[in-house]
Design a protein around this motif. Structure first.
Motif, PDB file in Angstrom:
ATOM      1  N   SER A   1      13.775  37.684  57.775  1.00  0.00           N
ATOM      2  CA  SER A   1      15.018  38.312  57.322  1.00  0.00           C
ATOM      3  C   SER A   1      14.973  38.667  55.848  1.00  0.00           C
ATOM      4  CB  SER A   1      16.196  37.374  57.563  1.00  0.00           C
ATOM      5  OG  SER A   1      16.356  37.135  58.932  1.00  0.00           O
ATOM      6  N   THR A   2      15.704  39.720  55.528  1.00  0.00           N
ATOM      7  CA  THR A   2      15.901  40.141  54.151  1.00  0.00           C
ATOM      8  C   THR A   2      17.393  40.379  53.959  1.00  0.00           C
ATOM      9  OG1 THR A   2      13.746  41.215  54.062  1.00  0.00           O
ATOM     10  CG2 THR A   2      15.358  41.926  52.435  1.00  0.00           C
ATOM     11  N   THR A   3      17.908  39.964  52.827  1.00  0.00           N
ATOM     12  CA  THR A   3      19.311  40.194  52.497  1.00  0.00           C
ATOM     13  C   THR A   3      19.387  41.324  51.481  1.00  0.00           C
ATOM     14  OG1 THR A   3      19.820  37.868  52.878  1.00  0.00           O
ATOM     15  CG2 THR A   3      21.420  39.133  51.597  1.00  0.00           C
ATOM     16  N   ARG A   4      20.246  42.277  51.761  1.00  0.00           N
ATOM     17  CA  ARG A   4      20.474  43.390  50.834  1.00  0.00           C
ATOM     18  C   ARG A   4      21.962  43.439  50.497  1.00  0.00           C
ATOM     19  NH1 ARG A   4      16.938  48.604  52.903  1.00  0.00           N
ATOM     20  NH2 ARG A   4      15.003  47.489  53.338  1.00  0.00           N
TER      21      ARG A   4
ATOM     22  N   SER B   1      26.876  41.195  51.080  1.00  0.00           N
ATOM     23  CA  SER B   1      25.473  40.998  51.446  1.00  0.00           C
ATOM     24  C   SER B   1      25.307  41.114  52.951  1.00  0.00           C
ATOM     25  CB  SER B   1      24.994  39.618  51.002  1.00  0.00           C
ATOM     26  OG  SER B   1      25.020  39.529  49.598  1.00  0.00           O
ATOM     27  N   VAL B   2      24.233  41.759  53.352  1.00  0.00           N
ATOM     28  CA  VAL B   2      23.905  41.903  54.766  1.00  0.00           C
ATOM     29  C   VAL B   2      22.505  41.355  54.974  1.00  0.00           C
ATOM     30  CG1 VAL B   2      23.633  43.498  56.704  1.00  0.00           C
ATOM     31  CG2 VAL B   2      25.322  43.989  54.921  1.00  0.00           C
ATOM     32  N   ARG B   3      22.377  40.424  55.901  1.00  0.00           N
ATOM     33  CA  ARG B   3      21.084  39.812  56.201  1.00  0.00           C
ATOM     34  C   ARG B   3      20.636  40.287  57.576  1.00  0.00           C
ATOM     35  NH1 ARG B   3      18.400  35.285  54.229  1.00  0.00           N
ATOM     36  NH2 ARG B   3      16.987  34.323  55.711  1.00  0.00           N
ATOM     37  N   LEU B   4      19.487  40.977  57.602  1.00  0.00           N
ATOM     38  CA  LEU B   4      18.911  41.480  58.846  1.00  0.00           C
ATOM     39  C   LEU B   4      17.414  41.220  58.856  1.00  0.00           C
ATOM     40  CD1 LEU B   4      20.526  45.043  59.034  1.00  0.00           C
ATOM     41  CD2 LEU B   4      21.141  43.056  60.429  1.00  0.00           C
ATOM     42  N   GLU B   5      16.860  41.190  60.044  1.00  0.00           N
ATOM     43  CA  GLU B   5      15.415  41.099  60.176  1.00  0.00           C
ATOM     44  C   GLU B   5      14.807  42.394  59.636  1.00  0.00           C
ATOM     45  OE1 GLU B   5      17.488  38.377  62.731  1.00  0.00           O
ATOM     46  OE2 GLU B   5      17.679  40.543  62.575  1.00  0.00           O
ATOM     47  N   ASN B   6      13.602  42.296  59.090  1.00  0.00           N
ATOM     48  CA  ASN B   6      12.953  43.449  58.455  1.00  0.00           C
ATOM     49  C   ASN B   6      12.803  44.640  59.402  1.00  0.00           C
ATOM     50  OD1 ASN B   6      12.729  42.044  56.038  1.00  0.00           O
ATOM     51  ND2 ASN B   6      10.737  41.209  56.571  1.00  0.00           N
ATOM     52  N   GLU B   7      12.555  44.378  60.665  1.00  0.00           N
ATOM     53  CA  GLU B   7      12.424  45.470  61.638  1.00  0.00           C
ATOM     54  C   GLU B   7      13.705  46.303  61.689  1.00  0.00           C
ATOM     55  OE1 GLU B   7      10.489  47.719  64.771  1.00  0.00           O
ATOM     56  OE2 GLU B   7       9.862  46.585  63.025  1.00  0.00           O
ATOM     57  N   PHE B   8      14.857  45.650  61.612  1.00  0.00           N
ATOM     58  CA  PHE B   8      16.123  46.392  61.635  1.00  0.00           C
ATOM     59  C   PHE B   8      16.314  47.212  60.365  1.00  0.00           C
ATOM     60  CE2 PHE B   8      17.181  43.109  64.824  1.00  0.00           C
ATOM     61  CZ  PHE B   8      17.477  43.962  65.882  1.00  0.00           C
ATOM     62  N   TRP B   9      15.881  46.685  59.215  1.00  0.00           N
ATOM     63  CA  TRP B   9      15.971  47.469  57.986  1.00  0.00           C
ATOM     64  C   TRP B   9      15.112  48.734  58.102  1.00  0.00           C
ATOM     65  CZ3 TRP B   9      20.012  46.897  55.310  1.00  0.00           C
ATOM     66  CH2 TRP B   9      20.569  45.659  55.052  1.00  0.00           C
TER      67      TRP B   9
ATOM     68  N   ILE C   1      25.523  52.608  55.910  1.00  0.00           N
ATOM     69  CA  ILE C   1      26.265  51.378  56.196  1.00  0.00           C
ATOM     70  C   ILE C   1      27.732  51.547  55.807  1.00  0.00           C
ATOM     71  CG2 ILE C   1      26.547  48.947  55.561  1.00  0.00           C
ATOM     72  CD1 ILE C   1      23.461  48.798  55.371  1.00  0.00           C
ATOM     73  N   SER C   2      27.983  52.139  54.668  1.00  0.00           N
ATOM     74  CA  SER C   2      29.352  52.361  54.220  1.00  0.00           C
ATOM     75  C   SER C   2      30.099  53.284  55.181  1.00  0.00           C
ATOM     76  CB  SER C   2      29.346  52.951  52.810  1.00  0.00           C
ATOM     77  OG  SER C   2      30.661  53.142  52.356  1.00  0.00           O
ATOM     78  N   GLU C   3      29.444  54.355  55.620  1.00  0.00           N
ATOM     79  CA  GLU C   3      30.096  55.293  56.528  1.00  0.00           C
ATOM     80  C   GLU C   3      30.373  54.676  57.890  1.00  0.00           C
ATOM     81  OE1 GLU C   3      28.958  59.342  56.893  1.00  0.00           O
ATOM     82  OE2 GLU C   3      28.652  59.564  54.724  1.00  0.00           O
ATOM     83  N   ILE C   4      29.394  53.971  58.453  1.00  0.00           N
ATOM     84  CA  ILE C   4      29.615  53.365  59.773  1.00  0.00           C
ATOM     85  C   ILE C   4      30.690  52.287  59.671  1.00  0.00           C
ATOM     86  CG2 ILE C   4      27.785  51.599  59.739  1.00  0.00           C
ATOM     87  CD1 ILE C   4      28.674  53.768  62.760  1.00  0.00           C
ATOM     88  N   HIS C   5      30.688  51.530  58.584  1.00  0.00           N
ATOM     89  CA  HIS C   5      31.727  50.519  58.362  1.00  0.00           C
ATOM     90  C   HIS C   5      33.104  51.174  58.339  1.00  0.00           C
ATOM     91  CE1 HIS C   5      34.405  48.123  55.797  1.00  0.00           C
ATOM     92  NE2 HIS C   5      33.832  47.084  56.393  1.00  0.00           N
ATOM     93  N   ASP C   6      33.246  52.257  57.571  1.00  0.00           N
ATOM     94  CA  ASP C   6      34.539  52.932  57.451  1.00  0.00           C
ATOM     95  C   ASP C   6      34.984  53.550  58.775  1.00  0.00           C
ATOM     96  OD1 ASP C   6      34.513  52.163  54.833  1.00  0.00           O
ATOM     97  OD2 ASP C   6      34.161  54.182  54.023  1.00  0.00           O
ATOM     98  N   GLU C   7      34.044  54.105  59.538  1.00  0.00           N
ATOM     99  CA  GLU C   7      34.397  54.712  60.828  1.00  0.00           C
ATOM    100  C   GLU C   7      34.871  53.649  61.824  1.00  0.00           C
ATOM    101  OE1 GLU C   7      31.430  57.367  62.408  1.00  0.00           O
ATOM    102  OE2 GLU C   7      31.237  58.411  60.492  1.00  0.00           O
ATOM    103  N   VAL C   8      34.175  52.511  61.866  1.00  0.00           N
ATOM    104  CA  VAL C   8      34.598  51.426  62.762  1.00  0.00           C
ATOM    105  C   VAL C   8      35.954  50.885  62.308  1.00  0.00           C
ATOM    106  CG1 VAL C   8      34.063  49.087  63.566  1.00  0.00           C
ATOM    107  CG2 VAL C   8      32.271  50.821  63.494  1.00  0.00           C
ATOM    108  N   LEU C   9      36.129  50.745  61.023  1.00  0.00           N
ATOM    109  CA  LEU C   9      37.403  50.276  60.475  1.00  0.00           C
ATOM    110  C   LEU C   9      38.540  51.210  60.902  1.00  0.00           C
ATOM    111  CD1 LEU C   9      38.316  47.940  58.616  1.00  0.00           C
ATOM    112  CD2 LEU C   9      38.045  49.513  56.701  1.00  0.00           C
TER     113      LEU C   9
ATOM    114  N   HIS D   1      34.235  43.081  62.739  1.00  0.00           N
ATOM    115  CA  HIS D   1      34.111  41.627  62.914  1.00  0.00           C
ATOM    116  C   HIS D   1      32.804  41.082  62.361  1.00  0.00           C
ATOM    117  CE1 HIS D   1      37.700  40.908  65.292  1.00  0.00           C
ATOM    118  NE2 HIS D   1      37.439  42.014  65.952  1.00  0.00           N
ATOM    119  N   ASN D   2      31.705  41.748  62.639  1.00  0.00           N
ATOM    120  CA  ASN D   2      30.394  41.239  62.240  1.00  0.00           C
ATOM    121  C   ASN D   2      29.506  42.426  61.890  1.00  0.00           C
ATOM    122  OD1 ASN D   2      27.719  40.232  62.203  1.00  0.00           O
ATOM    123  ND2 ASN D   2      28.306  38.537  63.534  1.00  0.00           N
TER     124      ASN D   2
END
Length: 95
Positions: free
Chosen positions: A15-18, A28-36, A54-62, A69-70
């Motif tokens: 995992s890597t946190t960005r 902070s978002v922690r994902l496995e490197n393959e997902f990054w 990430i910002s756009e998908i977050h805003d659209e889901v919001l 949620h996660n």
């Protein structure tokens, strides 16, 4: 059968946190490197950087669902759906 999966290089599932800025706040978002790696490809296909995507998908889901949620789980599912659509593109609809 499991050899294909058990031989996965460790660096792909480590995992890597960005940090990402959402509405002026850093989270902070922690994902496995393959997902990054997949998110980098997915974002580029949309003409966006990973933080922008990430910002756009977050805003659209919001906007659609009222809350996210996660975020990490959402991003993993986005990656899975991206791979699925890449392998099985939606058929064009004749008008």
């Amino acid at each position: 059968m499991c050899e294909v999966y058990s031989s996965t290089p460790r660096n792909l599932y480590e995992s890597t946190t960005r940090s990402v800025r959402l509405h002026g706040f850093v989270t902070s978002v922690r994902l496995e490197n393959e997902f990054w790696t997949i998110l980098e490809e997915l974002s580029a296909s949309q003409g966006l950087s990973v933080p922008q995507f990430i910002s756009e998908i977050h805003d659209e889901v919001l906007a659609r669902q009222g809350e996210v949620h996660n975020l990490a789980s959402l991003l993993r599912v986005c990656c899975a759906r991206y791979i699925e659509r890449r392998q099985n593109p939606p058929s064009a609809v004749a008008i």
